[in-house]
Structure formats: C-alpha cells, structure tokens
Design a protein around this motif. Structure first.
Motif, PDB file in Angstrom:
ATOM      1  N   TRP A 194       4.567   2.754  15.295  1.00 17.78           N
ATOM      2  CA  TRP A 194       5.107   2.001  14.162  1.00 17.78           C
ATOM      3  C   TRP A 194       4.459   2.495  12.880  1.00 17.78           C
ATOM      4  O   TRP A 194       3.242   2.640  12.796  1.00 17.78           O
ATOM      5  N   ALA A 195       5.275   2.762  11.887  1.00 15.98           N
ATOM      6  CA  ALA A 195       4.794   3.268  10.611  1.00 15.98           C
ATOM      7  C   ALA A 195       4.449   2.127   9.668  1.00 15.98           C
ATOM      8  O   ALA A 195       4.850   0.976   9.872  1.00 15.98           O
ATOM      9  N   GLU A 196       3.728   2.471   8.606  1.00 18.25           N
ATOM     10  CA  GLU A 196       3.507   1.538   7.506  1.00 18.25           C
ATOM     11  C   GLU A 196       4.699   1.636   6.549  1.00 18.25           C
ATOM     12  O   GLU A 196       5.185   2.732   6.268  1.00 18.25           O
ATOM     13  N   PRO A 197       5.186   0.517   6.036  1.00 19.10           N
ATOM     14  CA  PRO A 197       6.366   0.552   5.153  1.00 19.10           C
ATOM     15  C   PRO A 197       6.009   0.939   3.729  1.00 19.10           C
ATOM     16  O   PRO A 197       5.879   0.097   2.841  1.00 19.10           O
ATOM     17  N   GLY A 198       5.842   2.231   3.490  1.00 17.81           N
ATOM     18  CA  GLY A 198       5.493   2.704   2.158  1.00 17.81           C
ATOM     19  C   GLY A 198       6.253   3.960   1.799  1.00 17.81           C
ATOM     20  O   GLY A 198       6.908   4.579   2.638  1.00 17.81           O
ATOM     21  N   GLY A 199       6.182   4.350   0.528  1.00 17.92           N
ATOM     22  CA  GLY A 199       6.851   5.554   0.050  1.00 17.92           C
ATOM     23  C   GLY A 199       7.846   5.248  -1.052  1.00 17.92           C
ATOM     24  O   GLY A 199       8.121   4.090  -1.368  1.00 17.92           O
ATOM     25  N   ASP A 200       8.405   6.310  -1.625  1.00 13.97           N
ATOM     26  CA  ASP A 200       9.345   6.161  -2.732  1.00 13.97           C
ATOM     27  C   ASP A 200      10.701   5.614  -2.303  1.00 13.97           C
ATOM     28  O   ASP A 200      11.454   5.098  -3.128  1.00 13.97           O
ATOM     29  N   PHE A 201      11.038   5.771  -1.017  1.00  9.31           N
ATOM     30  CA  PHE A 201      12.376   5.407  -0.558  1.00  9.31           C
ATOM     31  C   PHE A 201      12.257   4.785   0.833  1.00  9.31           C
ATOM     32  O   PHE A 201      11.772   5.424   1.770  1.00  9.31           O
ATOM     33  N   LEU A 202      12.702   3.545   0.959  1.00  2.00           N
ATOM     34  CA  LEU A 202      12.723   2.853   2.242  1.00  2.00           C
ATOM     35  C   LEU A 202      14.135   2.364   2.523  1.00  2.00           C
ATOM     36  O   LEU A 202      14.908   2.080   1.605  1.00  2.00           O
ATOM     37  N   VAL A 203      14.466   2.247   3.801  1.00  2.00           N
ATOM     38  CA  VAL A 203      15.743   1.679   4.226  1.00  2.00           C
ATOM     39  C   VAL A 203      15.435   0.419   5.020  1.00  2.00           C
ATOM     40  O   VAL A 203      14.769   0.476   6.058  1.00  2.00           O
ATOM     41  N   TYR A 204      15.907  -0.714   4.523  1.00  2.00           N
ATOM     42  CA  TYR A 204      15.608  -2.006   5.143  1.00  2.00           C
ATOM     43  C   TYR A 204      16.846  -2.514   5.880  1.00  2.00           C
ATOM     44  O   TYR A 204      17.937  -2.624   5.294  1.00  2.00           O
ATOM     45  N   LEU A 205      16.692  -2.815   7.169  1.00  2.00           N
ATOM     46  CA  LEU A 205      17.808  -3.289   7.989  1.00  2.00           C
ATOM     47  C   LEU A 205      17.690  -4.791   8.216  1.00  2.00           C
ATOM     48  O   LEU A 205      16.683  -5.278   8.733  1.00  2.00           O
ATOM     49  N   HIS A 206      18.739  -5.509   7.829  1.00  2.00           N
ATOM     50  CA  HIS A 206      18.768  -6.967   7.938  1.00  2.00           C
ATOM     51  C   HIS A 206      19.885  -7.370   8.897  1.00  2.00           C
ATOM     52  O   HIS A 206      21.064  -7.291   8.562  1.00  2.00           O
ATOM     53  N   GLY A 207      19.506  -7.740  10.122  1.00  2.00           N
ATOM     54  CA  GLY A 207      20.496  -8.206  11.083  1.00  2.00           C
ATOM     55  C   GLY A 207      21.451  -7.141  11.582  1.00  2.00           C
ATOM     56  O   GLY A 207      22.594  -7.450  11.921  1.00  2.00           O
ATOM     57  N   VAL A 208      21.003  -5.889  11.641  1.00  2.00           N
ATOM     58  CA  VAL A 208      21.833  -4.820  12.217  1.00  2.00           C
ATOM     59  C   VAL A 208      21.618  -4.855  13.729  1.00  2.00           C
ATOM     60  O   VAL A 208      20.600  -4.395  14.230  1.00  2.00           O
ATOM     61  N   GLU A 209      22.570  -5.409  14.432  1.00  2.00           N
ATOM     62  CA  GLU A 209      22.384  -5.761  15.843  1.00  2.00           C
ATOM     63  C   GLU A 209      22.712  -4.648  16.820  1.00  2.00           C
ATOM     64  O   GLU A 209      22.275  -4.690  17.975  1.00  2.00           O
ATOM     65  N   ASP A 210      23.486  -3.664  16.405  1.00  2.00           N
ATOM     66  CA  ASP A 210      23.878  -2.596  17.333  1.00  2.00           C
ATOM     67  C   ASP A 210      22.795  -1.514  17.377  1.00  2.00           C
ATOM     68  O   ASP A 210      22.499  -0.895  16.350  1.00  2.00           O
ATOM     69  N   PRO A 211      22.193  -1.277  18.548  1.00  2.00           N
ATOM     70  CA  PRO A 211      21.114  -0.284  18.623  1.00  2.00           C
ATOM     71  C   PRO A 211      21.576   1.133  18.295  1.00  2.00           C
ATOM     72  O   PRO A 211      20.794   1.944  17.784  1.00  2.00           O
ATOM     73  N   GLY A 212      22.840   1.445  18.564  1.00  2.00           N
ATOM     74  CA  GLY A 212      23.352   2.760  18.209  1.00  2.00           C
ATOM     75  C   GLY A 212      23.342   2.976  16.707  1.00  2.00           C
ATOM     76  O   GLY A 212      23.012   4.058  16.216  1.00  2.00           O
ATOM     77  N   ASN A 213      23.701   1.932  15.951  1.00  2.00           N
ATOM     78  CA  ASN A 213      23.642   2.021  14.492  1.00  2.00           C
ATOM     79  C   ASN A 213      22.208   2.168  14.006  1.00  2.00           C
ATOM     80  O   ASN A 213      21.933   2.948  13.083  1.00  2.00           O
ATOM     81  N   VAL A 214      21.297   1.434  14.616  1.00  2.00           N
ATOM     82  CA  VAL A 214      19.889   1.527  14.216  1.00  2.00           C
ATOM     83  C   VAL A 214      19.371   2.948  14.426  1.00  2.00           C
ATOM     84  O   VAL A 214      18.742   3.539  13.544  1.00  2.00           O
TER      85      VAL A 214
END
Length: 217
Positions: A75-95
């Motif tokens: 597991w990474a630390e959530p840092g950097g210039d650009f992050l992608v935040y997933l809210h309720g994305v339930e399909d593992p293929g999409n993740v």
C-alpha cells in the motif's frame, strides 16, 4: 513437484480468491505469465512446480493457467502532484483498469475511498496488467487529501478541457450510478452517448490532465 490438491500452497491460493482471506493473510495471487511481478512469496508453474491439472483447479480463469504467483499486498502513501480518488467504484475490473491507466499516463497513485472494490482481487489484478506492482494503491478519505479536487460528473456544466489545472490535483471518480462526494468541483467529458464507463472516462481525464501538467512544467 506438487502432486496433491491438499498441498498448503494450493490451499492458500484457493483462500486468496476470497477477500476475507486476502485481508487476513495480507497476500494476493496473480495468474498468468504476463503477471509475474517482483519479490513473490512463491511461484507455481504448470509442469514444473505442480501438476497442470492441479494448477487449473485453483485458477479463476475459465481456460486455466500456466503460472500462479503469490505476493504480499503493498500500500502506497497518498501523495504527489496527481492522485486519482475512487468513491464507490464497485467493479474490480474498473478498479484494476484505472490503476493501469493512472500508472501508464500519469505515473499517478490511485486512492481507494469508501465502497470501492478490492484492488487485490483476481479480476482487479488481471485488469491492472502489472501496474499493481509498479504503482500500488493507497487508502484514505477524500478530506485527508490536499489539493484541487475535481470530480468527473456527467451533469456538470463545465467541461474538462476548460479546467484550470493546479498542483496538487485529485481526480475524483465515482460509479456510473452512484453519488459523488460533496465539496468538489464537477467537470464533464462531452460525449455523444449518455455516458462513458468509469474506467474509460478516467483514461480520457488522465491523458488530458497529465498532458496539461507536462506542458506547464
């Protein structure tokens, strides 16, 4: 060579098909020769380490597999210039696909919010095509992340191409039918259809924002 279905390594692979065991053991499995990553706990190869029919019996692929590897979850630390935040994305293929696109287009970390599928499930790992090793996901709530927060929202009036990009930036993605978190700026990708699949929309947005950031230096 493993010749018994009761072998402990095969038993572990069976268990890792279930989220509760992946969480308990802190492990995950990856199937296929294209998904052999660094530092495995162990690798089982059909006809080399294990009887082929026994490996097929623990495979999640309908056609069976020639290689299954087991790894520790990272597991990474959530840092950097650009992050992608997933809210309720339930399909593992999409993740998994979003993890792949974030790595490929922006070398960005994907942050898992509430209700998001397990990125270490077999389907997500396959969809990531190895990016799960190069860019492990992070875990956080949206309010723990700093920077400009922009959500892809099909109902937004403003278009993505009109967005003023600043650093750091958090791209917020939700499910196609779910609600997005409040307090974020909404933008849309203009399309001729009703909407895009969340992983497709993420890829378009990642390409646009990453190019904008690269141009700004």
């Amino acid at each position: 060579m493993i010749t018994s279905p009761d072998n402990d390594k095969l038993k572990t692979i069976r268990k890792l098909q279930q989220k509760r065991w992946r969480t308990k053991l802190g492990l995950f499995s990856a199937e296929g020769e294209d998904l052999v990553g660094p530092d495995p706990e162990y690798i089982l190869r059909a006809g080399v380490d294990v009887e082929p029919d026994l490996l097929d019996a623990v495979s999640t692929l309908g056609s069976g597999t020639r290689v299954i590897s087991v790894y520790k979850q990272r597991w990474a630390e959530p840092g950097g210039d650009f992050l992608v935040y997933l809210h309720g994305v339930e399909d593992p293929g999409n993740v998994g696909t979003i993890i792949r696109s974030a790595h490929a287009l922006a070398d960005a970390t994907v942050v898992l919010g509430p209700g998001t599928a397990d990125p270490y499930s077999p389907k997500a790992v396959r969809a990531s095509m190895g990016s799960i090793f190069a860019r492990p996901p992070a875990r956080a709530t949206l309010d723990q992340l700093a920077g400009q927060k922009v959500a892809l929202d099909v109902t937004a009036e403003r278009e993505l191409r009109d967005l003023d990009v600043t650093r750091p930036l958090v791209l917020v993605l939700g499910s196609e039918r779910g609600n997005l978190p409040g307090g974020v700026e909404g933008v849309r990708i203009p399309v001729h259809a009703d909407s895009l699949n969340v992983a497709m929309a993420a890829t378009v947005a990642l390409y646009e924002v990453a190019n904008r950031m690269a141009a700004d230096g």
